[in-house]
Design an enzyme around this catalytic site. Structure first.
Site, PDB file in Angstrom:
ATOM      1  CE  LYS A  81      31.688  38.058  31.765  1.00 15.34           C
ATOM      2  NZ  LYS A  81      31.170  37.905  33.141  1.00 15.34           N
ATOM      3  N   GLY A 182      39.147  23.994  40.036  1.00 19.30           N
ATOM      4  CA  GLY A 182      39.571  25.373  40.189  1.00 19.30           C
ATOM      5  C   GLY A 182      40.023  25.633  41.613  1.00 19.30           C
ATOM      6  N   GLY A 184      40.883  29.205  42.394  1.00 15.52           N
ATOM      7  CA  GLY A 184      40.962  30.656  42.431  1.00 15.52           C
ATOM      8  C   GLY A 184      40.097  31.240  43.536  1.00 15.52           C
ATOM      9  CB  VAL A 186      34.704  31.684  42.730  1.00 16.19           C
ATOM     10  CG1 VAL A 186      33.404  30.909  42.933  1.00 16.19           C
ATOM     11  CG2 VAL A 186      34.399  33.130  42.339  1.00 16.19           C
ATOM     12  CB  ALA A 187      37.607  27.303  43.248  1.00 15.59           C
TER      13      ALA A 187
END
Length: 349
Positions: A81, A182, A184, A186-187
């Site tokens: 990451k 959330g 965004g 994905v949400a």
């Protein structure tokens, strides 16, 4: 002074690189947790950390999570990451992205990057001007690759359905109340897919206008960020930032299921036991949210087509079932069971 090796989130990481480029102002950290199964792969996060120590903790936890995620998804990739430390103004420049791309390139393919929070497809295109060790690039219609967000959403949605069946005995999300944290990429994707099944959606985001927009689209309601974790619902789906399940928040939950796509949802390992003690079914985050990295990996490794990506994502419920079955048989919480499985796969049992 505490050394890197003594930090609580350091887990025998193979390498941690601190990157500075004075000309562009870039400050970044690239962490490679494991390359046992292949090059360390994981996205780059662009985020403002008030304390740089928070960035170190974040990249250590996220890279370890990628090792586990890639192993549990059956991918020929290790875990890594990166975080780019944004200033308070959160200004991102082409020079900064170019310098980061050069830093990735100097690692010679040991680390492969892609999108994450704060990094767009356009940013990945800019980084790819400096290095070939990148995935998540735009593709032609029908080809593998591109924005991993919709693939993550699909996997989370399938995991939510599997959790509803396991904990509630429901074959469908029809009529179930899902509280989504959330709003965004994905949400929003999870909300749309669940609403299409007939689920009732409550949603919250620090950007309340964005939450309201998704709520209006799916016929749900937008609530305040402070309210979402204490709503009485069938499923709580965290799809924002991590470390939200802790000693204070878990006793206040009013749901039988927690299943969402946010990374590192448990603040500490013992929080898995806290959920388990309350009888709340937990879907380990790096298992349920693997859809995006499955798409990214298939693009980078060139080992499948779009149909194969979908088939691989559709195995997520089966992996969750294996975890929950072992949890029920042994009494260990699902997060601990998943960790043990992943550690065996990367040779760290």
């Amino acid at each position: 002074m505490q050394s890197l090796w003594d930090l609580p989130d350091f887990d025998d990481h193979e390498a941690v690189h601190f990157v500075t480029d004075r000309d562009s102002g870039l400050k970044a950290i690239i962490a490679m947790h494991s390359t046992a199964l292949g090059p360390a792969a994981g996205g780059t996060r662009f985020w403002h950390y008030p304390d740089p120590n928070q960035a170190v903790a974040d990249v250590l936890r996220l890279s370890r999570g990628m090792s586990y995620k890639n192993a549990m998804a059956g991918l020929n990739l290790g875990g890594g990451k990166a975080v780019i430390l944004a200033g308070p103004d959160r200004i991102k420049t082409p020079e900064m992205l170019a310098a980061f791309g050069n830093a990735v390139d100097r690692l010679g393919g040991n680390y492969v990057t892609a999108e994450d929070v704060g990094i767009t497809v356009a940013d990945i295109v800019a980084i790819a001007q400096q290095t070939k060790y990148v995935s998540g690039l735009p593709v032609t219609e029908g080809a593998v690759g591109g924005d991993p967000g919709p693939h993550t959403s699909y996997g989370v949605y399938l995991g939510v359905r599997a959790a509803a069946k396991r904990a509630l005995g429901k074959d469908s999300l029809d009529g179930l109340h899902i509280a989504i944290q959330g709003a965004g990429s994905v949400a929003g994707g999870v909300a749309r897919l669940a609403a299409k099944d007939g689920a009732r959606i409550s949603i919250a985001d620090i950007d309340q206008a964005r939450a309201q927009k998704v709520a209006d689209e799916v016929g749900g309601i937008a609530v305040s960020p402070d309210e979402i974790m204490t709503l009485e619902a069938d499923i709580f789906s965290p799809n924002a930032l991590g470390a939200i399940l802790n000693e204070q928040s878990i006793p206040a939950l009013r749901v039988p299921v927690v299943a969402g796509g946010a990374n590192n949802q448990l603040a500490r390992p013992e929080d898995g036991d806290r959920l388990h003690a309350r009888g709340i079914l937990y879907a380990p985050d790096y298992v349920i949210n693997a859809g995006g990295i499955i798409n990214v990996a298939t693009e980078y490794l060139k080992d499948g087509d779009k149909d194969e990506v979908r088939r691989r994502i559709e195995r997520i419920p089966h992996r969750l079932e294996e975890i929950w079955a072992e949890s029920a048989a042994t009494g260990r919480n699902p997060a601990a069971v998943a960790d043990a499985m992943a550690q065996r796969l990367i040779g760290r049992a």
